[in-house]
Structure formats: structure tokens, C-alpha cells
Write an enzyme that holds these catalytic residues in place. Structure first.
Site, mmCIF file in Angstrom:
data_model
loop_
_atom_site.group_PDB
_atom_site.id
_atom_site.type_symbol
_atom_site.label_atom_id
_atom_site.label_comp_id
_atom_site.label_asym_id
_atom_site.label_seq_id
_atom_site.Cartn_x
_atom_site.Cartn_y
_atom_site.Cartn_z
ATOM 1 N N HIS A 20 0.823 -1.210 0.000
ATOM 2 C CA HIS A 20 0.000 0.000 0.000
ATOM 3 C C HIS A 20 0.862 1.267 0.000
ATOM 4 C CE1 HIS A 20 0.912 0.949 4.223
ATOM 5 N NE2 HIS A 20 0.748 -0.335 4.488
ATOM 6 N N GLU A 42 -1.900 -7.021 7.674
ATOM 7 C CA GLU A 42 -0.511 -6.872 8.116
ATOM 8 C C GLU A 42 -0.245 -7.762 9.333
ATOM 9 O OE1 GLU A 42 2.329 -6.707 7.480
ATOM 10 O OE2 GLU A 42 2.999 -4.624 7.275
#
Length: 495
Positions: A58, A132
Site C-alpha cells: 500500500h 498486516e
């Protein structure tokens, strides 16, 4: 519309496989550690056809900008810079064809995926296991708060993360298990080309588990904001797991050499592997660039483009193969570096040390004609090389790698900044990459390098601390001559 991928139960505990699927111990870079303690993970699922997977991290998030530990929390969003990075990645991937896009459901990743995917007609596929790394009590802390509150535990997380337990959990080991489960779903999804938009740590785990590397490789294969990594999976007969090749690592929207830190730490010592420019024989489908073959016009352009890219750095020394193509590439870089100091108002001439290293030389015996040009540029082409030639290259790479590392000073003083550029044939550079990562000869076909590409290795802990691979096979600096992210299914003869 968002389609959710099913999440299977956790896979067995940590171990890694060498190419071919057997469990074995391995060591991280230059440090000697035995970490293979648990049963082998299940192998990758067999494939009926080749598949390319592109991993993208990202864009910069608000917590990235604040220096706050995010983990799997979902409070941060993209900054304006992060939105811009995602837009740059969208443009970088605009002409590339994808059959599906998997994404982490966390806001910073989902928004990046939405920007990159843009008007493509298929739905994004969120997968919760692509979130994550879970960092439990560390999540939300500024880094200095982690040091103050957790002391020795936080230091262990920084120095030895794979063995670090937080709140009764081993985050890196859990992450590796999650990544293995993700591969089951990504690889069994229909389509030849899949985009995955996720996060730093989980993308590292996806790269490592695909190659059979264990948790000791955490923070060794860097993933920058909006950096793209490309993995090629080739089916094998008899229902065996596919062979895997890392075509490129961390191709970033911005220059890969402009950043001064590696995995959050500054690095004043760096080795840049520059693959020499193309020659006539390499353009015709041979393992060219050996002996007296000079650069062709494409090779000259590649050398000049690389020289321009390296203007962002002050190169201390250039070590090259004595072969003509490598020397020509080195000369182009050296001339631009030495002239750079006189381009402004104040002329300060510079001297760049340039010398030959026989260990980077490729013997004429390697000048082997391939059946087609496509064979020499496709991922994993080293796998088709005769075993004895591969063995010779591997033995040669050991001394060459040590010679390059010896160019880096051990001290950390102000005068210790050192950038070494090594120029040679892609085949020998593949051996150097494997030496850096302390892998075996069998891993050489698991990486890919193109003519004119660069690979960046940082040494934040000095040469004795081992290398952190910032990127491999970076070609974006070549502009219209760069190698595209996805393979075209048309005009193969023209390519």
C-alpha cells in the site's frame, strides 16, 4: 463490490523448503543461525498452467508518516503522498493485464487497491489473511514509546524478530503460516495473472514462503510503499508443486536508490549490482555479453540510462568484469559520475575508482544459443543451464561476492559512507544475490535478472551484518525500454 475469500484453518508451524519442496535449515545473509525447528509446511498447490503474481504494498499511510507501529490495526489511512504513490502505481500498471486482484481488507491497502484497479471490471477479492502482521501490544505505539515501555522485549523485536514473543504469540511465525494459506487461494484462483495489494511484512512473507525461505528472512527482502514484486509459477509434471522464480523485487514508483534507510534503519554502505547492457548476441537469443561482444545500440541506451539513475548517488568505486560489454557499461557510468561535480556553478572534479574483477567474467563456454529469444528473457532461465556450467558459475561467485564485500569499510565514522557498483553479466549476478542471501546453488534459477537492470543491497549493520535486498531486477529507469510487469500474450515473436 467486495468478494471475500474463505480463510482456512492455520497451517503447521514454521519451516522452509528449498526448491523442490524438501525441508532444510538455512541461514540469514552472513549470520550463522539454525532456525529450522518445526515440521515442514505443506507444498504449494500444483498448477495446470503458468501463473504470474504481482505483489504491491500500500501507499504511505498516516501512521507510516508518524512513525507509529501499525501491525494489523485499521486506524490509519493513506496520506496525500500515499494516494499519489498509488496513482503512480496505477499508471505504471495501466497497460498490464490482470485476471484478478486480491487485497487486504485494511483501509490503507483496500484504498490502494481501489486506485490501482480503477475501472477494471472484475471485483476486488479481500482476504483477511492478507492483513498486516499482528503485533498485539506493540500496535499503536510510536517507536520511541516501544523502547521506553517494553525495553528488552522491543530490542529483541528489532534484533531477532523471528524468535520474539509478544503477548504469548510469535508474530513472524504466525505471519509465515498465514502467507502459506494465502498461496493456496491465490494460486488456485483462475487466471494467468493475479495482482495482490497488501502490506510490508505480509508481502515479505509471501515472497519468502513461495521460495521456501524461513522466518529468518523477515526484513531481508524489502517492500517499500507501492513497490511491486513479481513472482512466476511454472507447472511441473506429475502433480508436483510449481517451480517459482522471483522475477523482480520491490520495483518502486520512485528511484530505488534515493532512500537512505533500509527496513527503517539508515545504511551508509551499499552494493549495487548493474547488469551490463545488451549485446547483439543477447538480443538474438544467446547467453550473450561474453568475450569481445560490445554493446549494441540498445545496450548503449541501457548503460546511459543507468548512469543517469546513479546520479542520485556518489559512487566510490566501480568493479566490473573485464569483458567488453561490462567495461563499456562501467565507462558510461564512470564518465557521468566524474562529470556530475562540474554540472553546477562550482566545479569540483571527482575521481571514481574503476577496476576489473576476474571473478565477474563469464567464460565463452557459456555462449549458448537458446531456441528462442523468449527463453533467455523468461523467468528461471538459469534452470535450463547444464549442471556443470551452473556449478562453475556458483564456485566463481563465492570469491567475487567476498571481493565486493571487502570493498565496504567496517567502521561507522563520517568517512565510512561507501557505494560500490558491480557490473557484469546477469548470470554471475544471480550467483552474487544467492551468496548475499546465503542460499545454495539450487536457488540460482529462483531469481531473474535482465540486461540493463539494477539490484540494490544495503548493509545497515555493516558488511559483517549481512545484506538487506532493497530491490532486484529494477528496470523502470529504462523508460520505454523497461521490462513490463506482466507478460503480453500477443506478439510474442515481436517481443
Amino acid at each position: 463490490m467486495l468478494l471475500f475469500a474463505p480463510t482456512p484453518p492455520p497451517s503447521p508451524a514454521t519451516a522452509h523448503r528449498r526448491p523442490g519442496g524438501s525441508a532444510a535449515s538455512c541461514i540469514r545473509c552472513s549470520s550463522v543461525r539454525e532456525l529450522d525447528r518445526s515440521p515442514s509446511r505443506p507444498p504449494l498447490p500444483p498448477l495446470a498452467e503458468a501463473k504470474r503474481v504481482v505483489l504491491v504494498r500500500h501507499g504511505q499511510s498516516t501512521w507510516n508518516a508518524d512513525g507509529r507501529i501499525q501491525g494489523s490495526s485499521d486506524f490509519s489511512v493513506l496520506t496525500p503522498k500515499g494516494e499519489s504513490q498509488a496513482e503512480t502505481s496505477r499508471l505504471m500498471l495501466l497497460a498490464d493485464s490482470f485476471d484478478a486482484c486480491f487485497t487486504s481488507p485494511l483501509a490503507r491497502s483496500r484504498r490502494t487497491a481501489e486506485i490501482i484497479w480503477d475501472t477494471r471490471d472484475k471485483d476486488l477479492i479481500p482476504d483477511y489473511d492478507l492483513r498486516e502482521i499482528d503485533l498485539y501490544s506493540f500496535q499503536g505505539l510510536l517507536k520511541h514509546e516501544g523502547k521506553e515501555k517494553y525495553g528488552a522485549l522491543f530490542q529483541q523485536w528489532q534484533k531477532n524478530p523471528s524468535d520474539c514473543s509478544i503477548d504469548g504469540h510469535y508474530p513472524v511465525r504466525e505471519l509465515w503460516d498465514r502467507a502459506q494459506g494465502c498461496w493456496e487461494r491465490i494460486l488456485t484462483h483462475e487466471g494467468k495473472s493475479v495482482l495482490v495489494v497488501a502490506h510490508n511484512a505480509v508481502n515479505q512473507a509471501l515472497v519468502a514462503t513461495s521460495l521456501g525461505l524461513g522466518t529468518e528472512y523477515f526484513r531481508t527482502l524489502l517492500q517499500s510503499n507501492c513497490g511491486a514484486s513479481v513472482l512466476d509459477f511454472t507447472p511441473q509434471p506429475g502433480g508436483r508443486p510449481p517451480s517459482v522464480c522471483l522475477n523482480r523485487l520491490n520495483q518502486t514508483p520512485s528511484s530505488p536508490i534515493s532512500a537512505e534507510s533500509s527496513a527503517g534503519r539508515k545504511s551508509s554502505k551499499r552494493i549495487i549490482l548493474v547488469c551490463q547492457g545488451a549485446t547483439q548476441s543477447s538480443s538474438e537469443g544467446s547467453l550473450g555479453g561474453v568475450g569481445y561482444a560490445p554493446l549494441n545500440m540498445l545496450g548503449v541506451i541501457q548503460a546511459q540510462k543507468t548512469a543517469e539513475l546513479l546520479l542520485d548517488l556518489k559512487v566510490n568505486s566501480i568493479i566490473c568484469s573485464p569483458q567488453v560489454a561490462a567495461v563499456d557499461t562501467a565507462t558510461a557510468i564512470c564518465e557521468v559520475q566524474e562529470a556530475a561535480g562540474c554540472l553546477g556553478a562550482d566545479c569540483v572534479p571527482r575521481y571514481v575508482e574503476m577496476k576489473n574483477l576476474l571473478g565477474l567474467e563469464i567464460d565463452d563456454a557459456f555462449l549458448t544459443k537458446q531456441k528462442s529469444l523468449e527463453q533467455i528473457v523468461q523467468s528461471g532461465w538459469m534452470g535450463g543451464m547444464e549442471h556443470q556450467k551452473l556449478k562453475t558459475l556458483w564456485a566463481q561467485s563465492e570469491d567475487a561476492w567476498q571481493a565486493l564485500v571487502n570493498e565496504l569499510p567496517e567502521d561507522d565514522g563520517a568517512e565510512s559512507d561507501r557505494v560500490v557498483v558491480a557490473i557484469g553479466h546477469p548470470a554471475i549476478h544471480l550467483g552474487l544475490l544467492c551468496r548475499c542471501l546465503n542460499l545454495t546453488m539450487d536457488y540460482m534459477p529462483s531469481f531473474h535478472l535482465d540486461d540493463g537492470s539494477i539490484s540494490v543491497i544495503d548493509f545497515p549493520d555493516g558488511p559483517k551484518g549481512g545484506g538487506i535486498v532493497r530491490c532486484t531486477n529494477y528496470t523502470a529507469h529504462l523508460g520505454r525500454w523497461s521490462v513490463p510487469i506482466t507478460k503480453s500474450t500477443e506478439n510474442n515473436d515481436e517481443f
